[in-house]
Design an enzyme around this catalytic site. Structure first.
Site, PDB file in Angstrom:
ATOM      1  CG  ASN A  96      24.337 -26.742  20.736  1.00  0.00           C
ATOM      2  OD1 ASN A  96      23.496 -27.238  21.498  1.00  0.00           O
ATOM      3  ND2 ASN A  96      24.092 -26.515  19.461  1.00  0.00           N
ATOM      4  CE  LYS A 100      34.926 -26.972  29.642  1.00  0.00           C
ATOM      5  NZ  LYS A 100      34.269 -27.794  30.649  1.00  0.00           N
ATOM      6  CE  LYS A 130      24.946 -26.642  28.038  1.00  0.00           C
ATOM      7  NZ  LYS A 130      26.080 -26.617  27.094  1.00  0.00           N
ATOM      8  CB  THR A 131      27.256 -27.898  34.388  1.00  0.00           C
ATOM      9  OG1 THR A 131      26.113 -28.422  33.699  1.00  0.00           O
ATOM     10  CG2 THR A 131      27.307 -28.510  35.780  1.00  0.00           C
ATOM     11  CB  THR A 132      31.656 -24.580  34.289  1.00  0.00           C
ATOM     12  OG1 THR A 132      31.928 -25.765  33.558  1.00  0.00           O
ATOM     13  CG2 THR A 132      32.905 -24.109  34.988  1.00  0.00           C
ATOM     14  NE  ARG A 166      29.941 -14.646  41.735  1.00  0.00           N
ATOM     15  CZ  ARG A 166      29.898 -14.043  40.545  1.00  0.00           C
ATOM     16  NH1 ARG A 166      28.740 -13.662  40.020  1.00  0.00           N
ATOM     17  NH2 ARG A 166      30.997 -13.817  39.882  1.00  0.00           N
ATOM     18  CG  PHE A 217      18.388 -39.566  31.333  1.00  0.00           C
ATOM     19  CD1 PHE A 217      17.586 -39.730  30.218  1.00  0.00           C
ATOM     20  CD2 PHE A 217      19.610 -38.949  31.189  1.00  0.00           C
ATOM     21  CE1 PHE A 217      17.984 -39.257  28.979  1.00  0.00           C
ATOM     22  CE2 PHE A 217      20.020 -38.478  29.954  1.00  0.00           C
ATOM     23  CZ  PHE A 217      19.200 -38.627  28.854  1.00  0.00           C
ATOM     24  CD1 TRP A 261      25.067 -39.138  28.345  1.00  0.00           C
ATOM     25  CD2 TRP A 261      23.256 -38.625  27.146  1.00  0.00           C
ATOM     26  NE1 TRP A 261      24.843 -37.781  28.472  1.00  0.00           N
ATOM     27  CE2 TRP A 261      23.740 -37.442  27.746  1.00  0.00           C
ATOM     28  CE3 TRP A 261      22.123 -38.537  26.338  1.00  0.00           C
ATOM     29  CZ2 TRP A 261      23.142 -36.209  27.575  1.00  0.00           C
ATOM     30  CZ3 TRP A 261      21.523 -37.308  26.166  1.00  0.00           C
ATOM     31  CH2 TRP A 261      22.024 -36.160  26.775  1.00  0.00           C
ATOM     32  CD  GLU A 277      23.439 -30.982  32.325  1.00  0.00           C
ATOM     33  OE1 GLU A 277      22.923 -30.535  31.293  1.00  0.00           O
ATOM     34  OE2 GLU A 277      24.639 -30.807  32.614  1.00  0.00           O
TER      35      GLU A 277
END
Ligand code: ATP
Ligand code: MG
Length: 199
Positions: free
Chosen positions: A39, A41, A43-45, A53, A94, A96, A131
């Site tokens: 949960n 912050k 994950k995507t970063t 890289r 999709f 939200w 996601e």
């Protein structure tokens, strides 16, 4: 040498032996399956960090964004001119707000076609499925389809999956799983998502 110095030296020697042994034991070379879940912050970063890289060594990279462009995306803006990067974004469907099951499923199936192509291409060194966990959770995408594509991917290809509540079977398959743990998030204290920081 003081007592403290010699204790430090002994403990560093022990640590070095431990790390050396681990390095010696890591002999296998292949692409990895990584999952950034939880949960908190980041994950995507972290996934975009890995993209940068890989691009930095001139590898080809594919990114699939399974949630309609989640606002903007600074990394995409910065990197999209790199001819080694291909980005596929779920076209409609999709968000939200809409959550129209039929439409979402169709849009998901369409962007999955791009993902499947990347996952079958041995020239693609890294694939990010950003996601994708939600697509499985909502049943827009079938776990067996995803598992099969991951299992059959090229030997040297690495895949990064991001999203909360990663499917148990994906976790079981993965080589590296990181759970981002939320200690606090600014958003929950009424602070808006910030351009260039959150997206
Ligand atoms: P980021 O993209 O910042 O690395 P993430 O991928 O870990 O975040 P998502 O659930 O995909 O997390 O978040 C999408 C958006 O929501 C981002 O703008 C992110 O900064 C923000 N966010 C991340 N974690 C939280 C949280 N715990 N509470 C509220 N908002 C969050
Ligand atoms: Mg994310």
């Amino acid at each position: 040498m003081t007592d403290r110095d010699s204790r430090h030296k002994a403990s560093m020697e022990k640590l070095k032996a431990h790390v050396d042994e681990k390095v010696a034991n890591a002999t296998e070379q292949r692409g990895l399956l990584l999952i950034n879940t939880g949960n908190g912050k980041g994950k995507t970063t972290a996934a975009w960090g890995t993209v940068t890289r890989a691009l930095g060594y001139g590898y080809r990279v594919g990114v699939v964004q399974f949630i309609k462009g989640l606002w903007e995306c600074g990394e995409r803006n910065r990197l999209e001119d790199d001819s080694n990067l291909e980005v596929a974004i779920m076209a409609t469907g999709f968000t939200w707000d809409t959550q129209n099951r039929e439409e979402d499923t169709r849009a998901c199936a369409e962007v999955w076609q791009s993902a499947a192509k990347m996952l079958a291409d041995p020239d693609v060194y890294l694939v990010v499925l950003d996601e994708i966990t939600y697509m499985l959770k909502f049943g827009y995408l079938d776990i067996d389809t995803v598992k099969k594509a991951l299992e059959n991917r090229p030997h040297e290809q690495t895949v990064v999956i991001t999203g909360r509540n990663a499917h148990r079977e994906l976790i079981d398959m993965a080589d590296t799983v990181t759970e981002m743990q939320e200690v606090r998030h600014a958003f929950n204290n009424g602070i808006q998502a910030r351009r260039g920081i959150d997206y």
